[in-house]
Design a protein around this motif. Structure first.
Motif, PDB file in Angstrom:
ATOM      1  N   CYS A  80      44.896 -13.632  18.835  1.00 43.08           N
ATOM      2  CA  CYS A  80      46.282 -13.682  19.312  1.00 43.08           C
ATOM      3  C   CYS A  80      46.390 -13.365  20.796  1.00 43.08           C
ATOM      4  O   CYS A  80      47.476 -13.091  21.305  1.00 43.08           O
ATOM      5  CB  CYS A  80      47.175 -12.751  18.492  1.00 43.08           C
ATOM      6  SG  CYS A  80      46.841 -10.987  18.729  1.00 43.08           S
ATOM      7  N   GLY A  81      45.263 -13.378  21.485  1.00 46.43           N
ATOM      8  CA  GLY A  81      45.290 -13.186  22.935  1.00 46.43           C
ATOM      9  C   GLY A  81      45.238 -11.752  23.395  1.00 46.43           C
ATOM     10  O   GLY A  81      45.481 -11.459  24.566  1.00 46.43           O
ATOM     11  N   GLY A  82      44.925 -10.822  22.473  1.00 42.82           N
ATOM     12  CA  GLY A  82      44.800  -9.426  22.859  1.00 42.82           C
ATOM     13  C   GLY A  82      45.921  -8.570  22.321  1.00 42.82           C
ATOM     14  O   GLY A  82      47.031  -9.042  22.075  1.00 42.82           O
ATOM     15  N   PHE A  83      45.622  -7.280  22.141  1.00 36.42           N
ATOM     16  CA  PHE A  83      46.610  -6.350  21.609  1.00 36.42           C
ATOM     17  C   PHE A  83      47.467  -5.818  22.742  1.00 36.42           C
ATOM     18  O   PHE A  83      46.966  -5.311  23.740  1.00 36.42           O
ATOM     19  CB  PHE A  83      45.899  -5.189  20.901  1.00 36.42           C
ATOM     20  CG  PHE A  83      46.841  -4.180  20.302  1.00 36.42           C
ATOM     21  CD1 PHE A  83      47.488  -4.446  19.111  1.00 36.42           C
ATOM     22  CD2 PHE A  83      47.081  -2.975  20.934  1.00 36.42           C
ATOM     23  CE1 PHE A  83      48.356  -3.531  18.554  1.00 36.42           C
ATOM     24  CE2 PHE A  83      47.939  -2.037  20.393  1.00 36.42           C
ATOM     25  CZ  PHE A  83      48.589  -2.320  19.193  1.00 36.42           C
ATOM     26  N   ARG A  84      48.789  -5.952  22.605  1.00 37.70           N
ATOM     27  CA  ARG A  84      49.711  -5.513  23.663  1.00 37.70           C
ATOM     28  C   ARG A  84      50.637  -4.401  23.175  1.00 37.70           C
ATOM     29  O   ARG A  84      51.702  -4.175  23.743  1.00 37.70           O
ATOM     30  CB  ARG A  84      50.516  -6.707  24.159  1.00 37.70           C
ATOM     31  CG  ARG A  84      49.669  -7.775  24.853  1.00 37.70           C
ATOM     32  CD  ARG A  84      50.520  -8.880  25.425  1.00 37.70           C
ATOM     33  NE  ARG A  84      51.173  -9.647  24.384  1.00 37.70           N
ATOM     34  CZ  ARG A  84      50.593 -10.649  23.725  1.00 37.70           C
ATOM     35  NH1 ARG A  84      49.345 -10.992  24.014  1.00 37.70           N
ATOM     36  NH2 ARG A  84      51.252 -11.306  22.797  1.00 37.70           N
ATOM     37  N   GLY A  85      50.242  -3.707  22.144  1.00 41.17           N
ATOM     38  CA  GLY A  85      51.044  -2.615  21.637  1.00 41.17           C
ATOM     39  C   GLY A  85      51.946  -3.039  20.499  1.00 41.17           C
ATOM     40  O   GLY A  85      52.125  -4.233  20.220  1.00 41.17           O
ATOM     41  N   PHE A  86      52.494  -2.045  19.817  1.00 39.00           N
ATOM     42  CA  PHE A  86      53.410  -2.321  18.722  1.00 39.00           C
ATOM     43  C   PHE A  86      54.824  -2.517  19.272  1.00 39.00           C
ATOM     44  O   PHE A  86      55.095  -2.275  20.444  1.00 39.00           O
ATOM     45  CB  PHE A  86      53.384  -1.162  17.715  1.00 39.00           C
ATOM     46  CG  PHE A  86      52.073  -1.017  17.011  1.00 39.00           C
ATOM     47  CD1 PHE A  86      51.751  -1.839  15.943  1.00 39.00           C
ATOM     48  CD2 PHE A  86      51.144  -0.060  17.420  1.00 39.00           C
ATOM     49  CE1 PHE A  86      50.528  -1.715  15.298  1.00 39.00           C
ATOM     50  CE2 PHE A  86      49.932   0.077  16.780  1.00 39.00           C
ATOM     51  CZ  PHE A  86      49.620  -0.755  15.708  1.00 39.00           C
TER      52      PHE A  86
END
Length: 282
Positions: free
Chosen positions: A76-82
């Motif tokens: 998904c292109g990287g984790f950017r936080g919740f």
């Protein structure tokens, strides 16, 4: 004389046959499932790749199941936080859905590895799971925000996180069955537990880290290390591998523990077994 006699392929076949006989005699089957667990910064993925390479050189077929969380973040292109911002802790429903998704993906990938072991030519096979499926229980026990991180003394005594049984049931399993998926569990210490003078590698997180999807700071990684150990330590074949000054020594210790289990049926640390495990013969 057969066409394969004296060829590298013949040597590989002989080594594979030796492993097949040994594993069936010692374990009653020719496919062994091992989980490499540990908090962020423990080197699970690097360890899985290194140990797999060494075992393949010994004539074993090795299937590495990649960590599901990292694969999902990459997809998904990287984790950017919740939701709520990069530093926001997930609410209960979000945390449950997140861990249920990771559990389902991990179980599916591990099951696929067993299918591949069954449909391919009869070889002795070791399946190495990077992170395994039970770690979600530890993550559910710990809030993610700094001000809410619990010290180890406040962790649930039996490490039974709220909703973990429900999550496992949704995956047609149970907490106990998830741990029983593994014949052995190797718990790798994270560099976050050690000062720089002990470990050459410095713990890092975020885009500049070796794994850019790692989002836990050092304090959170330490708390997760305690929780992950307590989740897995009750397994009948469990061993903890401490950090070394250099990662190659840590690889050596983990590899020797794996070989001791394959050959002797019991996990042992490197100092308890010969550094060069005998290659099985016919």
């Amino acid at each position: 004389m057969g066409l394969l006699a004296g060829s590298p392929m013949a040597d590989d076949l002989k080594a594979s046959t030796g492993w097949m006989k040994l594993l069936r005699r010692r374990h009653g089957r020719s496919t062994i499932h091992i989980a490499l667990v540990g908090a962020p910064g423990s080197g699970k993925s690097r360890m899985a790749s290194a140990v797999a390479t060494r075992l393949r050189e010994s004539g074993l077929r090795v299937h590495v199941v990649k960590e599901a969380a990292t694969a999902l973040f990459e997809a998904c292109g990287g984790f950017r936080g919740f939701r709520g911002g990069p530093d926001a802790a997930p609410d209960a429903d979000t945390a449950r859905l997140f861990q249920e998704t990771i559990l389902r993906a991990t179980v599916a990938d591990e099951d696929a590895a067993f299918v591949m072991a069954r449909v391919q030519p009869a070889d002795a096979t070791v399946i190495i799971s990077d992170a395994g499926a039970a770690a979600g229980q530890a993550y559910l026990c710990l809030p993610f925000t700094d001000e809410h991180v619990r010290p180890p003394a406040e962790l649930p005594p039996d490490m039974r996180a709220p909703d973990w049984d429900r999550i496992c049931a949704a995956a047609n399993s149970s907490g106990a069955d998830i741990l029983r998926r593994y014949d052995a569990i190797i718990d790798l210490d994270t560099t976050a537990l050690h000062p720089d003078e002990v470990v050459a590698a410095v713990y890092a997180f975020g885009p500049s880290a070796g794994n850019p999807h790692r989002y836990h700071d050092q304090r959170k990684a330490r708390q997760l290390a305690s929780a992950i150990t307590r989740v897995h330590a009750g397994h009948r074949q469990y061993v903890r591998v401490r950090c070394h000054r250099d990662f190659s020594s840590k690889i050596d210790e983990a590899e020797h523990a794996v070989r001791a289990f394959l050959v002797g049926g019991k996990l042992r640390k490197a100092r308890q077994c010969r550094l060069k495990a005998a290659r099985p013969t016919r």
